[in-house]
Write an enzyme that holds these catalytic residues in place. Structure first.
Site, PDB file in Angstrom:
ATOM      1  N   SER A 266       0.844  -1.189   0.000  1.00  0.00           N
ATOM      2  CA  SER A 266       0.000   0.000   0.000  1.00  0.00           C
ATOM      3  C   SER A 266       0.877   1.236   0.000  1.00  0.00           C
ATOM      4  CB  SER A 266      -0.885   0.013   1.251  1.00  0.00           C
ATOM      5  OG  SER A 266      -1.601   1.235   1.354  1.00  0.00           O
TER       6      SER A 266
ATOM      7  N   TYR B 230      -3.048  -0.819   9.946  1.00  0.00           N
ATOM      8  CA  TYR B 230      -2.887  -1.185   8.542  1.00  0.00           C
ATOM      9  C   TYR B 230      -1.607  -0.569   7.982  1.00  0.00           C
ATOM     10  CZ  TYR B 230      -3.960  -1.754   3.590  1.00  0.00           C
ATOM     11  OH  TYR B 230      -3.903  -2.105   2.261  1.00  0.00           O
TER      12      TYR B 230
END
Length: 190
Positions: A96, A109
């Site tokens: 990400s 996350y």
């Protein structure tokens, strides 16, 4: 699966929790039994939470890491071992952009994707040092229009959402396919 098989593809599915190493071994076993092996391995599972770091229970921090980091680690180690035993190939990790810059209310996350980035880089360097014919690519998507927020645990007072601009998930699929055929260290999507 049905749509792909209708187009003539051979497809095998495996229900698995990537946080469990035995499940990931089973995925590789099924691929070897059904197709005689594999030359590309993609780690793309993710778990997420929304909420301030101090409001997300520790168990949820751990689950995010169990899936996002340890799940990918299981996949990398199993794939690397099997690809070394064969003629090499590609490992692709879907990380990400939050590995580069954390986001408010997505701390676990972001941290897990940062850890995945470090593990991806370390494995790549070790394989290069050993002369293993295995490329390792980290894909870094931005906001992708998937049901990701709907599946995240939410510890805020509002519905979880991704920041704009949102990109079509097919762009990530294209990047994964590209990485399988063209070794790259990193590819950004979005």
């Amino acid at each position: 699966k049905a749509r792909l098989e209708a187009r003539g593809a051979r497809v095998e599915t495996v229900r698995a929790d990537v946080a469990e190493r035995a499940d990931v071994e089973r995925i590789a076993d099924v691929a070897e039994q059904a197709f005689g092996g594999f030359d590309s391995w993609v780690n793309n599972a993710a778990a997420a939470t929304y909420g301030p770091m101090d409001r997300v229970p520790e168990a949820d921090h751990r689950r995010v890491f169990d899936v996002n980091y340890f799940g990918a680690l299981h996949g990398m180690m199993i794939a690397a071992k099997r690809l070394r035993a064969g003629s090499g190939g590609t490992i692709v990790n879907v990380g990400s952009v939050l590995a580069d810059r954390a986001m408010i209310d997505q701390g676990p996350y972001s941290a897990s994707k940062h850890a995945l980035q470090g593990a991806t880089d370390a494995l790549r360097m070790e394989l290069e040092r050993d002369g293993a014919p295995i490329s390792v690519t980290l894909i870094k998507p931005g906001s992708i229009h998937t049901p990701y927020p709907e599946h995240a645990r939410n510890f805020t007072d509002q519905p979880p959402r991704l920041p704009p601009l949102m990109y079509d998930p097919r762009l990530v699929a294209d990047a994964i396919l590209f990485a399988c055929a063209h070794p790259r260290r990193e590819l950004y999507v979005g």
